[in-house]
Design an enzyme around this catalytic site. Structure first.
Site, PDB file in Angstrom:
ATOM      1  CB  ILE A   1     -48.604 -25.778  -6.470  1.00 54.10           C
ATOM      2  CG1 ILE A   1     -48.994 -24.323  -6.262  1.00 54.10           C
ATOM      3  CG2 ILE A   1     -49.698 -26.723  -6.084  1.00 54.10           C
ATOM      4  CD1 ILE A   1     -50.193 -23.842  -7.079  1.00 54.10           C
ATOM      5  CG  ASN A   2     -42.975 -24.799  -9.871  1.00 58.20           C
ATOM      6  OD1 ASN A   2     -42.806 -23.604 -10.121  1.00 58.20           O
ATOM      7  ND2 ASN A   2     -42.007 -25.688  -9.985  1.00 58.20           N
TER       8      ASN A   2
ATOM      9  CB  VAL B   1     -35.603 -18.871 -15.233  1.00 56.73           C
ATOM     10  CG1 VAL B   1     -34.095 -18.935 -15.122  1.00 56.73           C
ATOM     11  CG2 VAL B   1     -36.162 -17.736 -14.366  1.00 56.73           C
TER      12      VAL B   1
ATOM     13  CB  CYS C   1     -40.236 -26.584 -14.364  1.00 60.51           C
ATOM     14  SG  CYS C   1     -39.795 -25.197 -15.414  1.00 60.51           S
TER      15      CYS C   1
ATOM     16  CG  ASN D   1     -38.844 -28.618 -11.036  1.00 61.19           C
ATOM     17  OD1 ASN D   1     -40.034 -28.763 -11.277  1.00 61.19           O
ATOM     18  ND2 ASN D   1     -38.169 -27.532 -11.377  1.00 61.19           N
TER      19      ASN D   1
ATOM     20  CE  LYS E   1     -41.808 -26.033  -6.438  1.00 59.01           C
ATOM     21  NZ  LYS E   1     -40.771 -24.983  -6.455  1.00 59.01           N
TER      22      LYS E   1
ATOM     23  N   GLY F   1     -46.507 -21.126  -2.585  1.00 57.44           N
ATOM     24  CA  GLY F   1     -47.290 -20.375  -3.561  1.00 57.44           C
ATOM     25  C   GLY F   1     -47.890 -19.129  -2.943  1.00 57.44           C
ATOM     26  N   GLY F   2     -47.233 -18.006  -3.180  1.00 55.94           N
ATOM     27  CA  GLY F   2     -47.803 -16.722  -2.755  1.00 55.94           C
ATOM     28  C   GLY F   2     -47.648 -16.394  -1.285  1.00 55.94           C
TER      29      GLY F   2
HETATM   30  C1  LIG Z   1     -37.530 -16.496 -10.802  1.00 55.33           C
HETATM   31  C2  LIG Z   1     -38.079 -17.823 -10.377  1.00 55.33           C
HETATM   32  C3  LIG Z   1     -37.328 -18.979 -10.590  1.00 55.33           C
HETATM   33  C4  LIG Z   1     -37.821 -20.236 -10.193  1.00 55.33           C
HETATM   34  N1  LIG Z   1     -37.060 -21.353 -10.391  1.00 55.33           N
HETATM   35  C5  LIG Z   1     -37.513 -22.559  -9.934  1.00 55.33           C
HETATM   36  C6  LIG Z   1     -36.706 -23.720 -10.029  1.00 55.33           C
HETATM   37  O1  LIG Z   1     -35.577 -23.707 -10.516  1.00 55.33           O
HETATM   38  N2  LIG Z   1     -37.218 -24.888  -9.560  1.00 55.33           N
HETATM   39  C7  LIG Z   1     -38.469 -24.976  -8.994  1.00 55.33           C
HETATM   40  O2  LIG Z   1     -38.877 -26.055  -8.557  1.00 55.33           O
HETATM   41  N3  LIG Z   1     -39.245 -23.873  -8.869  1.00 55.33           N
HETATM   42  C8  LIG Z   1     -38.790 -22.682  -9.321  1.00 55.33           C
HETATM   43  N4  LIG Z   1     -39.570 -21.566  -9.172  1.00 55.33           N
HETATM   44  C9  LIG Z   1     -40.893 -21.694  -8.536  1.00 55.33           C
HETATM   45  C10 LIG Z   1     -40.817 -21.395  -7.029  1.00 55.33           C
HETATM   46  O3  LIG Z   1     -39.957 -22.284  -6.369  1.00 55.33           O
HETATM   47  C11 LIG Z   1     -42.202 -21.468  -6.391  1.00 55.33           C
HETATM   48  O4  LIG Z   1     -42.674 -22.801  -6.466  1.00 55.33           O
HETATM   49  C12 LIG Z   1     -43.222 -20.562  -7.065  1.00 55.33           C
HETATM   50  O5  LIG Z   1     -42.642 -19.339  -7.447  1.00 55.33           O
HETATM   51  C13 LIG Z   1     -44.419 -20.299  -6.159  1.00 55.33           C
HETATM   52  O6  LIG Z   1     -44.018 -19.734  -4.933  1.00 55.33           O
HETATM   53  P1  LIG Z   1     -43.999 -18.143  -4.668  1.00 55.33           P
HETATM   54  O7  LIG Z   1     -45.368 -17.616  -5.031  1.00 55.33           O
HETATM   55  O8  LIG Z   1     -43.653 -17.997  -3.216  1.00 55.33           O
HETATM   56  O9  LIG Z   1     -42.957 -17.575  -5.561  1.00 55.33           O
HETATM   57  C14 LIG Z   1     -39.104 -20.309  -9.575  1.00 55.33           C
HETATM   58  C15 LIG Z   1     -39.858 -19.145  -9.376  1.00 55.33           C
HETATM   59  C16 LIG Z   1     -39.367 -17.913  -9.758  1.00 55.33           C
HETATM   60  C17 LIG Z   1     -40.193 -16.675  -9.517  1.00 55.33           C
END
Ligand SMILES: Cc1cc2nc3c(=O)[nH]c(=O)nc-3n(C[C@H](O)[C@H](O)[C@H](O)COP(=O)(O)O)c2cc1C
Length: 303
Positions: free
Chosen positions: A190-191, A73, A130, A127, A165, A242-243
């Site tokens: 994690i991210n 993004v 990223c 953060n 994070k 994560g997931g």
């Molecule tokens: C569309 C999208 C936008 C995201 N934007 C951010 C963000 O602005 N800041 C951040 O720390 N993580 C961001 N993430 C990461 C999520 O917060 C998360 O850490 C990551 O997707 C893993 O978790 P999940 O598998 O449940 O999605 C983003 C993820 C997605 C899919």
């Protein structure tokens, strides 16, 4: 038997452990209402930077045939001036709000953290993970000494809890330790994981930024492993991420050592996911014969 899912992160009490993950909703005041109605115990905002950012041109988010999502993004957000609007909205709903911030150095992070505190937020999430913006996120979080300096400066400038994070790197355990040493009250682990996909017909990367972050079910075992390793090393307060898309996923993170969890990608397809996870965790806790979910945190470490 009455089952309690109550937990706390950095001294912030939560009625249950399920928060949303940053970036999936959480960029507009009306998202706060959606997330509150969706049943999350605390609201986490999209990452805000000092100045507004447009982010990358589309495509920025794709669903992969192999499962999960790939996103880049580019930290699109309306800038720090927008933070108080989201905080106000969460307060009106009576919900704790964690504001995620992103900067390029300690000075930017500190400036942002002060804005977050003055806005009345419950906590700040740095953060440092990223995976797709140069000079931000993972570029900082994968360097343990930089993590220490940066967290130290932020933590000494504000009183609200600092959550850090971190994302996947060879040094994630070291970075976690340094963040805690520097004053982080909790870690979000994690991210999304740096990754890419290529369209075989156009022969081009599918994302405009070429590379992005993989999220959703494919990264869960990696995230569980990181939570397990960091908990074993430091017994830290951890928010697992994560997931996670079901109570069983959340339960794995809790057993690995997480006191709370965040749900991101799953929210894209299921607005009821938080309620489903909460219900499942309640039944699971009592099925195992416990009255408090907190008793199960880190249980997988016992011989
Ligand atoms: C569309 C999208 C936008 C995201 N934007 C951010 C963000 O602005 N800041 C951040 O720390 N993580 C961001 N993430 C990461 C999520 O917060 C998360 O850490 C990551 O997707 C893993 O978790 P999940 O598998 O449940 O999605 C983003 C993820 C997605 C899919």
């Amino acid at each position: 038997m009455n089952t309690s899912l109550e937990t706390s992160i950095g001294g912030v009490r939560l009625s249950h452990p399920v928060m949303n993950a940053s970036g999936i909703l959480g960029s507009e005041p009306e998202h706060v209402n959606i997330l509150v109605e969706a049943g999350f115990s605390a609201i986490v905002t999209k990452t805000f930077t000092l100045e507004p950012r447009e982010g990358y041109p589309p495509p920025i988010l794709v669903k992969l045939e192999s499962g999960g999502y790939l996103n880049a993004v580019g930290l699109a957000n309306r800038g720090a001036r927008y933070i108080p609007l989201l905080v106000e909205r969460a307060k009106a709903c009576g919900k704790p709000i964690v504001v995620s911030i992103g900067g390029r150095n300690a000075k930017e992070f500190t400036e942002l953290a002060i804005i977050v505190e003055e806005a009345g937020a419950t906590a700040v999430e740095l953060n440092l993970s990223c995976p797709h913006v140069k000079g931000h996120g993972l570029d900082l979080g994968s360097d343990p000494s930089l993590v220490y300096e940066l967290v130290k400066e932020v933590a000494s400038a504000i009183k609200i809890p600092v959550i850090v994070k971190l994302g996947l790197s060879d040094r994630v355990v070291d970075s976690s330790g340094r963040a805690l040493e520097a004053g982080a009250k909790a870690l979000t682990l994690i991210n999304a994981i740096r990754a890419m996909a290529i369209d075989v017909y156009s022969a081009k990367p599918v994302l405009s930024n070429r590379q992005g972050g993989l999220s959703g079910p494919p990264i869960k075992p990696i995230a569980v492993r990181v939570v397990f390793d960091v908990y074993r090393e430091y017994k830290a307060e951890i928010v697992g991420c994560g997931g996670i898309s079901s109570w069983k996923d959340a339960a794995e993170f809790i057993l690995a050592g997480a006191k709370a969890v965040q749900v991101g990608s799953a929210l894209l397809g299921n607005r009821n996911v938080a309620n489903e996870i909460v219900k499942g965790l309640e039944s699971w806790t009592s099925l195992l014969g416990y009255s408090r979910l907190a008793e199960l945190v880190g249980m997988a470490h016992k011989d």
